[in-house]
Design a protein around this motif. Structure first.
Motif, PDB file in Angstrom:
ATOM      1  N   ARG A   1      28.503  49.316  54.863  1.00 39.79           N
ATOM      2  CA  ARG A   1      28.668  48.576  54.692  1.00 39.79           C
ATOM      3  C   ARG A   1      29.335  47.176  54.823  1.00 39.79           C
ATOM      4  O   ARG A   1      30.117  46.923  53.804  1.00 39.79           O
ATOM      5  CB  ARG A   1      26.961  47.813  54.140  1.00 39.79           C
ATOM      6  CG  ARG A   1      26.379  46.451  54.493  1.00 39.79           C
ATOM      7  CD  ARG A   1      25.047  45.664  53.533  1.00 39.79           C
ATOM      8  NE  ARG A   1      25.672  45.764  51.858  1.00 39.79           N
ATOM      9  CZ  ARG A   1      25.601  44.795  51.624  1.00 39.79           C
ATOM     10  NH1 ARG A   1      25.617  44.020  52.455  1.00 39.79           N
ATOM     11  NH2 ARG A   1      25.794  44.032  49.956  1.00 39.79           N
ATOM     12  N   TYR A   2      29.688  45.623  55.585  1.00 40.46           N
ATOM     13  CA  TYR A   2      30.611  44.938  55.101  1.00 40.46           C
ATOM     14  C   TYR A   2      30.449  43.705  53.408  1.00 40.46           C
ATOM     15  O   TYR A   2      29.083  43.515  53.903  1.00 40.46           O
ATOM     16  CB  TYR A   2      30.969  43.767  56.580  1.00 40.46           C
ATOM     17  CG  TYR A   2      32.116  42.716  56.549  1.00 40.46           C
ATOM     18  CD1 TYR A   2      33.572  43.481  56.563  1.00 40.46           C
ATOM     19  CD2 TYR A   2      31.597  41.455  56.747  1.00 40.46           C
ATOM     20  CE1 TYR A   2      34.496  42.182  56.328  1.00 40.46           C
ATOM     21  CE2 TYR A   2      32.799  40.833  56.103  1.00 40.46           C
ATOM     22  CZ  TYR A   2      33.633  40.784  56.164  1.00 40.46           C
ATOM     23  OH  TYR A   2      35.085  39.940  56.096  1.00 40.46           O
ATOM     24  N   ASN A   3      31.620  43.805  53.464  1.00 44.33           N
ATOM     25  CA  ASN A   3      31.233  42.859  51.971  1.00 44.33           C
ATOM     26  C   ASN A   3      32.410  41.636  51.915  1.00 44.33           C
ATOM     27  O   ASN A   3      33.153  42.774  51.172  1.00 44.33           O
ATOM     28  CB  ASN A   3      30.468  43.749  51.208  1.00 44.33           C
ATOM     29  CG  ASN A   3      30.303  42.854  49.642  1.00 44.33           C
ATOM     30  OD1 ASN A   3      30.095  41.309  49.580  1.00 44.33           O
ATOM     31  ND2 ASN A   3      31.070  43.548  48.610  1.00 44.33           N
ATOM     32  N   PRO A   4      32.429  41.063  52.929  1.00 42.24           N
ATOM     33  CA  PRO A   4      33.923  39.532  52.145  1.00 42.24           C
ATOM     34  C   PRO A   4      33.538  39.346  51.199  1.00 42.24           C
ATOM     35  O   PRO A   4      32.723  39.292  49.927  1.00 42.24           O
ATOM     36  CB  PRO A   4      32.965  38.753  53.520  1.00 42.24           C
ATOM     37  CG  PRO A   4      31.288  39.346  53.524  1.00 42.24           C
ATOM     38  CD  PRO A   4      31.589  39.995  53.984  1.00 42.24           C
ATOM     39  N   HIS A   5      35.509  39.333  50.387  1.00 41.82           N
ATOM     40  CA  HIS A   5      35.002  39.191  49.121  1.00 41.82           C
ATOM     41  C   HIS A   5      37.024  38.635  49.245  1.00 41.82           C
ATOM     42  O   HIS A   5      37.494  39.687  49.790  1.00 41.82           O
ATOM     43  CB  HIS A   5      35.566  40.317  48.456  1.00 41.82           C
ATOM     44  CG  HIS A   5      36.103  41.856  48.484  1.00 41.82           C
ATOM     45  ND1 HIS A   5      35.165  42.428  49.679  1.00 41.82           N
ATOM     46  CD2 HIS A   5      36.729  41.866  48.071  1.00 41.82           C
ATOM     47  CE1 HIS A   5      36.077  43.676  49.332  1.00 41.82           C
ATOM     48  NE2 HIS A   5      37.001  43.319  48.865  1.00 41.82           N
ATOM     49  N   ILE A   6      37.155  38.189  48.225  1.00 38.28           N
ATOM     50  CA  ILE A   6      39.107  38.114  47.986  1.00 38.28           C
ATOM     51  C   ILE A   6      39.380  38.980  46.954  1.00 38.28           C
ATOM     52  O   ILE A   6      38.723  38.848  45.532  1.00 38.28           O
ATOM     53  CB  ILE A   6      39.121  36.544  48.163  1.00 38.28           C
ATOM     54  CG1 ILE A   6      38.235  35.959  49.342  1.00 38.28           C
ATOM     55  CG2 ILE A   6      40.862  36.062  47.761  1.00 38.28           C
ATOM     56  CD1 ILE A   6      38.703  34.462  49.226  1.00 38.28           C
ATOM     57  N   THR A   7      40.103  39.550  46.813  1.00 40.14           N
ATOM     58  CA  THR A   7      40.303  40.373  45.936  1.00 40.14           C
ATOM     59  C   THR A   7      41.501  39.804  45.038  1.00 40.14           C
ATOM     60  O   THR A   7      42.477  39.247  45.816  1.00 40.14           O
ATOM     61  CB  THR A   7      41.099  42.225  46.285  1.00 40.14           C
ATOM     62  OG1 THR A   7      39.877  43.018  47.637  1.00 40.14           O
ATOM     63  CG2 THR A   7      41.780  43.119  45.550  1.00 40.14           C
ATOM     64  N   LEU A   8      41.215  40.089  43.539  1.00 39.69           N
ATOM     65  CA  LEU A   8      42.144  39.134  42.480  1.00 39.69           C
ATOM     66  C   LEU A   8      42.928  40.289  42.191  1.00 39.69           C
ATOM     67  O   LEU A   8      44.390  39.449  41.846  1.00 39.69           O
ATOM     68  CB  LEU A   8      41.049  38.694  41.266  1.00 39.69           C
ATOM     69  CG  LEU A   8      40.304  37.671  42.254  1.00 39.69           C
ATOM     70  CD1 LEU A   8      39.874  36.547  41.092  1.00 39.69           C
ATOM     71  CD2 LEU A   8      41.465  36.032  42.919  1.00 39.69           C
ATOM     72  N   LEU A   9      42.477  41.508  41.508  1.00 37.55           N
ATOM     73  CA  LEU A   9      42.841  42.022  40.326  1.00 37.55           C
ATOM     74  C   LEU A   9      42.262  43.718  41.224  1.00 37.55           C
ATOM     75  O   LEU A   9      41.686  43.813  41.497  1.00 37.55           O
ATOM     76  CB  LEU A   9      42.168  42.038  39.117  1.00 37.55           C
ATOM     77  CG  LEU A   9      42.417  42.851  38.336  1.00 37.55           C
ATOM     78  CD1 LEU A   9      43.922  41.997  37.533  1.00 37.55           C
ATOM     79  CD2 LEU A   9      41.736  42.930  36.597  1.00 37.55           C
ATOM     80  N   ARG A  10      43.112  44.893  41.267  1.00 32.54           N
ATOM     81  CA  ARG A  10      43.214  45.673  41.239  1.00 32.54           C
ATOM     82  C   ARG A  10      43.698  47.022  40.083  1.00 32.54           C
ATOM     83  O   ARG A  10      44.066  46.454  39.231  1.00 32.54           O
ATOM     84  CB  ARG A  10      43.894  46.202  41.996  1.00 32.54           C
ATOM     85  CG  ARG A  10      43.989  45.870  43.689  1.00 32.54           C
ATOM     86  CD  ARG A  10      44.699  47.053  44.967  1.00 32.54           C
ATOM     87  NE  ARG A  10      44.289  46.106  45.964  1.00 32.54           N
ATOM     88  CZ  ARG A  10      44.539  44.936  46.014  1.00 32.54           C
ATOM     89  NH1 ARG A  10      45.052  44.389  46.437  1.00 32.54           N
ATOM     90  NH2 ARG A  10      44.259  44.866  47.814  1.00 32.54           N
ATOM     91  N   ASN A  11      42.471  48.095  39.426  1.00 30.78           N
ATOM     92  CA  ASN A  11      42.998  48.739  38.433  1.00 30.78           C
ATOM     93  C   ASN A  11      42.696  48.145  37.301  1.00 30.78           C
ATOM     94  O   ASN A  11      43.549  48.156  36.482  1.00 30.78           O
ATOM     95  CB  ASN A  11      44.184  49.506  38.773  1.00 30.78           C
ATOM     96  CG  ASN A  11      44.078  50.154  39.949  1.00 30.78           C
ATOM     97  OD1 ASN A  11      43.004  51.293  40.113  1.00 30.78           O
ATOM     98  ND2 ASN A  11      45.448  50.385  40.251  1.00 30.78           N
ATOM     99  N   GLY A  12      41.995  47.585  36.938  1.00 34.10           N
ATOM    100  CA  GLY A  12      41.673  46.224  35.402  1.00 34.10           C
ATOM    101  C   GLY A  12      40.217  46.531  35.279  1.00 34.10           C
ATOM    102  O   GLY A  12      39.687  47.544  35.792  1.00 34.10           O
ATOM    103  N   TYR A  13      40.461  46.484  34.065  1.00 31.53           N
ATOM    104  CA  TYR A  13      39.187  46.618  32.737  1.00 31.53           C
ATOM    105  C   TYR A  13      39.093  45.778  32.272  1.00 31.53           C
ATOM    106  O   TYR A  13      40.092  44.848  31.209  1.00 31.53           O
ATOM    107  CB  TYR A  13      39.625  47.987  32.761  1.00 31.53           C
ATOM    108  CG  TYR A  13      37.874  47.900  31.920  1.00 31.53           C
ATOM    109  CD1 TYR A  13      36.693  48.415  32.752  1.00 31.53           C
ATOM    110  CD2 TYR A  13      38.081  48.346  30.880  1.00 31.53           C
ATOM    111  CE1 TYR A  13      35.800  48.849  31.521  1.00 31.53           C
ATOM    112  CE2 TYR A  13      36.856  48.961  29.524  1.00 31.53           C
ATOM    113  CZ  TYR A  13      35.271  49.036  30.434  1.00 31.53           C
ATOM    114  OH  TYR A  13      34.647  49.212  29.575  1.00 31.53           O
ATOM    115  N   THR A  14      38.348  44.964  31.635  1.00 35.77           N
ATOM    116  CA  THR A  14      37.635  44.345  30.461  1.00 35.77           C
ATOM    117  C   THR A  14      35.870  44.141  30.325  1.00 35.77           C
ATOM    118  O   THR A  14      35.867  44.544  30.813  1.00 35.77           O
ATOM    119  CB  THR A  14      38.043  42.874  31.551  1.00 35.77           C
ATOM    120  OG1 THR A  14      37.773  42.084  29.865  1.00 35.77           O
ATOM    121  CG2 THR A  14      36.840  42.001  31.849  1.00 35.77           C
ATOM    122  N   LYS A  15      35.878  44.223  29.110  1.00 31.01           N
ATOM    123  CA  LYS A  15      34.857  44.369  27.987  1.00 31.01           C
ATOM    124  C   LYS A  15      33.881  43.000  28.317  1.00 31.01           C
ATOM    125  O   LYS A  15      32.986  42.438  28.160  1.00 31.01           O
ATOM    126  CB  LYS A  15      34.467  45.024  26.972  1.00 31.01           C
ATOM    127  CG  LYS A  15      34.947  46.457  27.400  1.00 31.01           C
ATOM    128  CD  LYS A  15      34.248  47.484  25.432  1.00 31.01           C
ATOM    129  CE  LYS A  15      34.239  48.793  26.139  1.00 31.01           C
ATOM    130  NZ  LYS A  15      34.151  49.225  25.079  1.00 31.01           N
TER     131      LYS A  15
END
Length: 179
Positions: free
Chosen positions: A123-137
């Motif tokens: 399913r198409y889910n339009p978005h703007i990627t900001l950060l790849r391979n990140g992680y935060t709690k």
């Protein structure tokens, strides 16, 4: 050549996105790769590796798919989805539902399939990627919404140059009746 069809965002929108990235950078403590300012876009259709004949067909399809210019809203909410790597996620800015955006993507998708292209079925889910391979709690704040005008779509070439991903427009299709 690795290509995708996208909406290239305005300078004003990229400045807005850059300010958000400055605010959230510390939350990730160097865990992840932020998207360079010049690479911000909304993907309409990822096409992967294509040869020159296929590129010609894609350009023709883009030129023949109808579409009027429109506006859509970036909500300011940040979402994420899991990546293949354990404990890593892709973080993105969400967009408000837009009939015009979804219709444009669907028309492109159908026209490409009609020409024999094998495309993703999710399913198409339009978005703007900001950060790849990140992680935060940590809790990620929401930001004010932003309205973006769309007057054209682009066929973008994706290539690695000096270790960085570079997206270059190789074809632009102006939408009818610019806003």
């Amino acid at each position: 050549m690795r290509v995708f069809i996208a909406i290239d965002l305005s300078k004003e929108c990229k400045a807005y996105l850059s300010s958000i990235m400055r605010e959230i950078r510390g939350i990730f403590n160097n865990r992840g790769t932020f998207v360079p300012l010049e690479n911000f876009h909304i993907t309409l259709e990822f096409l992967s590796e294509r040869d020159e004949d296929e590129i010609i067909t894609i350009k023709r399809i883009m030129d023949n798919v109808g579409g009027k210019s429109f506006s859509f809203k970036i909500t300011g909410g940040i979402g994420s989805f899991a990546t293949r790597e354990r404990n890593k996620r892709t973080y993105f800015l969400e967009t408000e539902h837009s009939n015009a955006l979804n219709e444009l993507q669907w028309n492109l998708h159908q026209a490409l399939q009609d020409e024999g292209f094998i495309l993703e079925k999710r399913r198409y889910n339009p978005h703007i990627t900001l950060l790849r391979n990140g992680y935060t709690k940590e809790c990620i704040p929401s930001f004010p919404s932003f309205c973006e005008k769309v007057a054209s779509i682009h066929l973008m070439k994706s290539e690695r140059v000096n270790g960085r991903m570079v997206y270059t427009s190789i074809h632009e299709r102006l939408l009818d009746n610019p806003v």
